[in-house]
Scaffold this active site. Sequence first.
Site, mmCIF file in Angstrom:
data_model
loop_
_atom_site.group_PDB
_atom_site.id
_atom_site.type_symbol
_atom_site.label_atom_id
_atom_site.label_comp_id
_atom_site.label_asym_id
_atom_site.label_seq_id
_atom_site.Cartn_x
_atom_site.Cartn_y
_atom_site.Cartn_z
ATOM 1 N N ARG A 75 26.446 32.087 4.606
ATOM 2 C CA ARG A 75 25.137 31.447 4.484
ATOM 3 C C ARG A 75 24.647 31.065 5.880
ATOM 4 O O ARG A 75 25.293 30.241 6.548
ATOM 5 C CB ARG A 75 25.247 30.172 3.642
ATOM 6 C CG ARG A 75 25.896 30.386 2.271
ATOM 7 C CD ARG A 75 24.848 30.723 1.246
ATOM 8 N NE ARG A 75 25.434 31.153 -0.008
ATOM 9 C CZ ARG A 75 25.252 30.534 -1.169
ATOM 10 N NH1 ARG A 75 24.542 29.434 -1.220
ATOM 11 N NH2 ARG A 75 25.771 31.014 -2.273
ATOM 12 N N GLU A 133 22.791 28.973 6.938
ATOM 13 C CA GLU A 133 22.096 27.692 6.787
ATOM 14 C C GLU A 133 21.898 27.048 8.150
ATOM 15 O O GLU A 133 22.786 27.069 8.979
ATOM 16 C CB GLU A 133 22.941 26.688 5.983
ATOM 17 C CG GLU A 133 23.698 27.287 4.856
ATOM 18 C CD GLU A 133 23.383 26.585 3.558
ATOM 19 O OE1 GLU A 133 22.370 25.877 3.520
ATOM 20 O OE2 GLU A 133 24.131 26.788 2.610
ATOM 21 N N ARG A 168 29.219 18.772 4.812
ATOM 22 C CA ARG A 168 29.579 19.493 3.579
ATOM 23 C C ARG A 168 29.029 20.914 3.516
ATOM 24 O O ARG A 168 29.055 21.553 2.474
ATOM 25 C CB ARG A 168 29.149 18.696 2.349
ATOM 26 C CG ARG A 168 27.691 18.442 2.259
ATOM 27 C CD ARG A 168 27.401 17.274 1.320
ATOM 28 N NE ARG A 168 26.019 16.924 1.442
ATOM 29 C CZ ARG A 168 25.059 17.385 0.648
ATOM 30 N NH1 ARG A 168 25.355 18.184 -0.352
ATOM 31 N NH2 ARG A 168 23.819 17.039 0.835
ATOM 32 N N HIS A 169 28.495 21.417 4.643
ATOM 33 C CA HIS A 169 28.027 22.804 4.694
ATOM 34 C C HIS A 169 28.823 23.617 5.704
ATOM 35 O O HIS A 169 29.103 23.142 6.801
ATOM 36 C CB HIS A 169 26.552 22.873 5.101
ATOM 37 C CG HIS A 169 25.626 22.472 4.005
ATOM 38 N ND1 HIS A 169 25.150 21.199 3.880
ATOM 39 C CD2 HIS A 169 25.104 23.191 2.987
ATOM 40 C CE1 HIS A 169 24.358 21.143 2.811
ATOM 41 N NE2 HIS A 169 24.319 22.329 2.256
ATOM 42 N N GLU A 198 27.456 18.297 -5.032
ATOM 43 C CA GLU A 198 27.461 19.447 -5.946
ATOM 44 C C GLU A 198 28.658 20.349 -5.665
ATOM 45 O O GLU A 198 28.939 20.662 -4.513
ATOM 46 C CB GLU A 198 26.164 20.236 -5.727
ATOM 47 C CG GLU A 198 26.065 21.497 -6.566
ATOM 48 C CD GLU A 198 25.039 22.472 -6.004
ATOM 49 O OE1 GLU A 198 23.893 22.063 -5.743
ATOM 50 O OE2 GLU A 198 25.399 23.645 -5.827
ATOM 51 N N SER A 258 27.254 25.853 -9.200
ATOM 52 C CA SER A 258 25.985 26.224 -9.863
ATOM 53 C C SER A 258 26.301 27.346 -10.825
ATOM 54 O O SER A 258 27.154 28.197 -10.527
ATOM 55 C CB SER A 258 24.980 26.798 -8.884
ATOM 56 O OG SER A 258 24.545 25.843 -8.014
ATOM 57 N N ARG A 273 34.648 22.664 -0.994
ATOM 58 C CA ARG A 273 34.140 21.401 -1.547
ATOM 59 C C ARG A 273 35.082 20.865 -2.619
ATOM 60 O O ARG A 273 35.220 19.651 -2.777
ATOM 61 C CB ARG A 273 32.746 21.597 -2.125
ATOM 62 C CG ARG A 273 31.712 21.771 -1.034
ATOM 63 C CD ARG A 273 30.335 21.539 -1.597
ATOM 64 N NE ARG A 273 29.327 21.800 -0.580
ATOM 65 C CZ ARG A 273 28.031 21.754 -0.810
ATOM 66 N NH1 ARG A 273 27.589 21.467 -2.030
ATOM 67 N NH2 ARG A 273 27.184 21.986 0.148
HETATM 68 P P1 AMO Z 1 25.179 28.225 -4.985
HETATM 69 O O1 AMO Z 1 24.344 28.761 -3.893
HETATM 70 O O2 AMO Z 1 24.763 26.910 -5.567
HETATM 71 O O3 AMO Z 1 25.208 29.240 -6.231
HETATM 72 O O4 AMO Z 1 26.687 28.136 -4.512
HETATM 73 C C1 AMO Z 1 27.712 27.761 -5.420
HETATM 74 C C2 AMO Z 1 28.607 26.702 -4.796
HETATM 75 O O5 AMO Z 1 29.172 27.185 -3.578
HETATM 76 C C3 AMO Z 1 29.316 26.141 -2.654
HETATM 77 N N1 AMO Z 1 28.519 26.424 -1.455
HETATM 78 C C4 AMO Z 1 28.835 26.016 -0.210
HETATM 79 N N2 AMO Z 1 29.880 25.317 0.272
HETATM 80 C C5 AMO Z 1 29.910 25.048 1.590
HETATM 81 N N3 AMO Z 1 28.961 25.445 2.462
HETATM 82 C C6 AMO Z 1 27.886 26.156 2.037
HETATM 83 N N4 AMO Z 1 26.956 26.559 2.902
HETATM 84 C C7 AMO Z 1 27.794 26.479 0.637
HETATM 85 N N5 AMO Z 1 26.894 27.126 -0.121
HETATM 86 C C8 AMO Z 1 27.350 27.087 -1.378
HETATM 87 C C9 AMO Z 1 28.815 24.873 -3.335
HETATM 88 C C10 AMO Z 1 27.893 25.423 -4.401
HETATM 89 O O6 AMO Z 1 27.761 24.554 -5.501
HETATM 90 N N6 AMO Z 1 25.286 32.710 -7.257
HETATM 91 C C11 AMO Z 1 25.313 31.279 -7.506
HETATM 92 C C12 AMO Z 1 26.432 30.864 -8.423
HETATM 93 C C13 AMO Z 1 26.276 31.354 -9.863
HETATM 94 O O7 AMO Z 1 25.204 31.111 -10.434
HETATM 95 O O8 AMO Z 1 27.242 31.938 -10.390
HETATM 96 C C14 AMO Z 1 25.451 30.579 -6.143
HETATM 97 O O9 AMO Z 1 25.842 31.147 -5.159
HETATM 98 O O10 AMO Z 1 29.918 24.204 -3.906
#
Ligand code: AMO
Length: 434
Positions: free
Chosen positions: A211, A213, A219-220, A357, A360, A408
């Site tokens: 990502r 981001e 937490r990212h 969170e 998802s 997480r």
């Molecule tokens: P989402 O983007 O919410 O959903 O990601 C799912 C979970 O992955 C973790 N996560 C991260 N952890 C750390 N750093 C990050 N940058 C990061 N991005 C995401 C979180 C988050 O809740 N395709 C959907 C899932 C689905 O619907 O099956 C998805 O990627 O814990």
Amino acid sequence: MDDRTYTADAEPGETVTVAGWVHEIRDLGGIAFLILRDQSGKIQVKFEKDEMDDDLVETGLGVHRESVVAVTGDVEEEPRAPTGVEITPDSLDVVAEADPELPLDPSGKVDADLSTRLDNRTLDLRKDEVKAIFEIRAEVLRSVREAFRNLDATEINTPKIVATGTEGGTELFPITYFGREAFMNQSPQLFKQLMVGSGLERVFEIGPIFRAEEHNTPRHLNEATSIDFESAFYDHTEAMDACETVVTAAYEGVAENCAEQLETLDLADEFEAPDGEFPRLTYEEAIERINATGELDEQLVWGDDLPTEGEHALGQDVGEHYFITDWPSEIKPFYIKDHDDDEQLSTGFDMMHPTMELVSGGQREHRYDHLVEGFEQQGLDPEQFDYYTKMFKYGMPPHAGWGLGGERLVMTMLGLGNIREAVLFPRDRQRLSP
Ligand code: AMO
């Protein structure tokens, strides 16, 4: 080559060879001790200067801390030794000498900041409390795999180099792929969905997601480990059941198999697996409860994403893992199915730890026409996703699934202050090496 005895297995009365790192040397004059550390623990090696060969004493006591040594000698009971036994050495080999200037102190007596620790992860993981995190992380992944097997899911591996993104265009890392633009995958979303229409039906994957981001938060990460699940013939409630099962199994595995590591982290007394039934709140209830806490400056209204402070306020209020269900369709991705009787309302859900969170998920749109429409509404070109959408023309069952952030999960389980503590070599805005 590895015919040594682990320090934890050295029994009084035996002659053994142990090998490991010089943790500490304590010279008390006529007598001195070298504490040797290996993966299993530590053992005391005793030097009685007058009774031993001078060369042996000189080598043993002259070696720098954190050097690798092999010691052969007799094991004896010694109640005053840290582990109740000690070795009187017959020989000591310096296998790999360490520089006397260490970039960080593995004994932990001198604190190091996170950045120095991450730059020197090898030395950092010589500390029991850091090693314990990664032993627990391994147990989490083992237990999760076992839970998926019990759910009859098959482990899959999908490409990490892809032609298009799925989780929003701004968070993609572009790369060059034989002269063409390609990207690091943000999620196995589309691939895992394609597999529910295959003969496998129910699948899981544990793998990296990327990502781009901009966030630089505790937490990212820019490279995270996603634990993904997808099942044919599941609706969103069954997917939530599977999520409870898997997360609970991770806690139970750690409670059962990591007692020593929890002790090291000072968590043994408070560590508790969730009871397996997480409260399920609708999005509407969630915003009402957040508004009622009075923690936000502005009241939330239908359609708002939940701000971090809102998540915290609600988490404190609920006090355990919980789901937020029935999100507004407009703030969930195109692949999430709407409720049949209300297209403003999606079957998407999030699973929350009180502090953040974790998951998802949702039931997926499996009807070809609706799916293509969803791409267009999200500003994505359906033609680029033809490899995916066309499979929905050849018998794609209804299905549901979710993605769980592996780091997480470990972070919240152990109450770590920064997600980077749960990754060996984190990737973030500043960090591309090591
Ligand atoms: P989402 O983007 O919410 O959903 O990601 C799912 C979970 O992955 C973790 N996560 C991260 N952890 C750390 N750093 C990050 N940058 C990061 N991005 C995401 C979180 C988050 O809740 N395709 C959907 C899932 C689905 O619907 O099956 C998805 O990627 O814990």
